[in-house]
Scaffold this motif. Structure first.
Motif, PDB file in Angstrom:
ATOM      1  N   THR A 188       0.853  -1.235   0.064  1.00 16.69           N
ATOM      2  CA  THR A 188       0.058   0.005  -0.038  1.00 16.69           C
ATOM      3  C   THR A 188       0.808   1.263   0.127  1.00 16.69           C
ATOM      4  N   GLN A 189       1.912   1.258   0.753  1.00 15.55           N
ATOM      5  CA  GLN A 189       2.725   2.286   0.908  1.00 15.55           C
ATOM      6  C   GLN A 189       3.486   2.469  -0.621  1.00 15.55           C
ATOM      7  N   LEU A 190       4.235   1.469  -0.985  1.00 16.26           N
ATOM      8  CA  LEU A 190       4.602   1.597  -2.438  1.00 16.26           C
ATOM      9  C   LEU A 190       3.661   2.140  -3.493  1.00 16.26           C
ATOM     10  N   GLN A 191       2.450   1.630  -3.578  1.00 17.31           N
ATOM     11  CA  GLN A 191       1.397   2.171  -4.523  1.00 17.31           C
ATOM     12  C   GLN A 191       1.283   3.654  -4.278  1.00 17.31           C
ATOM     13  N   GLN A 192       1.057   4.010  -3.087  1.00 15.68           N
ATOM     14  CA  GLN A 192       0.721   5.297  -2.520  1.00 15.68           C
ATOM     15  C   GLN A 192       1.893   6.323  -3.163  1.00 15.68           C
ATOM     16  N   GLU A 193       3.113   5.942  -2.711  1.00 13.35           N
ATOM     17  CA  GLU A 193       4.314   6.637  -3.193  1.00 13.35           C
ATOM     18  C   GLU A 193       4.255   7.038  -4.901  1.00 13.35           C
ATOM     19  N   ALA A 194       4.039   5.852  -5.504  1.00 17.25           N
ATOM     20  CA  ALA A 194       4.112   5.750  -7.016  1.00 17.25           C
ATOM     21  C   ALA A 194       2.793   6.633  -7.281  1.00 17.25           C
ATOM     22  N   LEU A 195       1.841   6.645  -6.979  1.00 17.39           N
ATOM     23  CA  LEU A 195       0.434   7.699  -7.296  1.00 17.39           C
ATOM     24  C   LEU A 195       0.865   9.229  -6.943  1.00 17.39           C
ATOM     25  N   GLU A 196       1.532   9.304  -5.775  1.00 22.62           N
ATOM     26  CA  GLU A 196       2.009  10.777  -5.454  1.00 22.62           C
ATOM     27  C   GLU A 196       3.008  11.311  -6.482  1.00 22.62           C
ATOM     28  N   GLY A 197       3.728  10.347  -6.789  1.00 17.99           N
ATOM     29  CA  GLY A 197       5.278  10.765  -7.391  1.00 17.99           C
ATOM     30  C   GLY A 197       4.712  11.020  -8.982  1.00 17.99           C
ATOM     31  N   GLU A 198       3.708  10.167  -9.153  1.00 15.20           N
ATOM     32  CA  GLU A 198       3.301  10.348 -10.648  1.00 15.20           C
ATOM     33  C   GLU A 198       2.565  11.616 -11.118  1.00 15.20           C
ATOM     34  N   ASN A 199       1.781  11.883  -9.924  1.00  9.84           N
ATOM     35  CA  ASN A 199       1.103  13.233  -9.947  1.00  9.84           C
ATOM     36  C   ASN A 199       1.886  14.364  -9.722  1.00  9.84           C
ATOM     37  N   GLY A 200       3.270  14.276  -9.465  1.00  9.46           N
ATOM     38  CA  GLY A 200       3.975  15.392  -8.915  1.00  9.46           C
ATOM     39  C   GLY A 200       4.018  15.848  -7.503  1.00  9.46           C
ATOM     40  N   ASP A 201       3.195  15.106  -6.592  1.00 10.04           N
ATOM     41  CA  ASP A 201       3.126  15.278  -5.387  1.00 10.04           C
ATOM     42  C   ASP A 201       4.288  15.105  -4.406  1.00 10.04           C
ATOM     43  N   SER A 202       5.342  14.524  -4.956  1.00 10.99           N
ATOM     44  CA  SER A 202       6.459  14.071  -4.166  1.00 10.99           C
ATOM     45  C   SER A 202       7.769  14.854  -4.418  1.00 10.99           C
TER      46      SER A 202
END
Length: 148
Positions: free
Chosen positions: A134-148
């Protein structure tokens, strides 16, 4: 159905002089190629099919990788569509003598699964069950959207 953790692929590439540019660091094109190869491996582990690159979302080069160091590349599937597979890729510079690592490059690739006729073919559902997944998926979704 495949769990996210089953899609993790890690690989190393030794940065040799022929991989470098005039600054004696890895040429960005070589880093992209290595990332694309590892990303495709992750997508194929997930899909159980040949996967081809469809898109590269943002390629952030944050630091160079000096000749003599290793490019340590990690990839995993974080989302899937009907025939498409989204893969997060992180490259780190690694000094094999000290084992020191630091992130150098991050990107999000989209692959499409194809059949024997090179036509798009369905992929399975991605399963996310553990806290780590869940954490890996969340990190990826945030990064893909430019949130990281």
């Amino acid at each position: 159905m495949t769990n996210l953790s089953e899609t993790v692929v890690e690989n190393r590439e030794m940065v040799q002089p022929q991989h470098g540019n005039m600054l004696e660091v890895a040429h960005g094109g070589n880093v992209m190629k290595w990332m694309d190869e590892v990303g495709a491996m992750s997508a194929m582990r997930f899909a159980g099919e040949t996967c081809v690159t469809a898109r590269v979302n943002r390629m952030n080069f944050e630091r160079p990788i000096p000749v003599g160091d290793t490019a340590y590349i990690t990839a995993y599937v974080y989302e899937a569509g009907t025939s498409s597979v989204k893969v997060r890729l992180v490259t780190e510079r690694e000094d094999l003598r000290t084992r020191e690592r630091e992130k150098t490059t991050e990107s999000y690739f989209v692959y499409v699964a194809i059949d024997e006729d090179n036509a798009p073919t369905p992929v399975p559902d991605l399963i996310v069950t553990t806290e780590q997944e869940t954490q890996l998926q969340q990190e990826a979704l945030e990064g893909e959207n430019g949130d990281s």
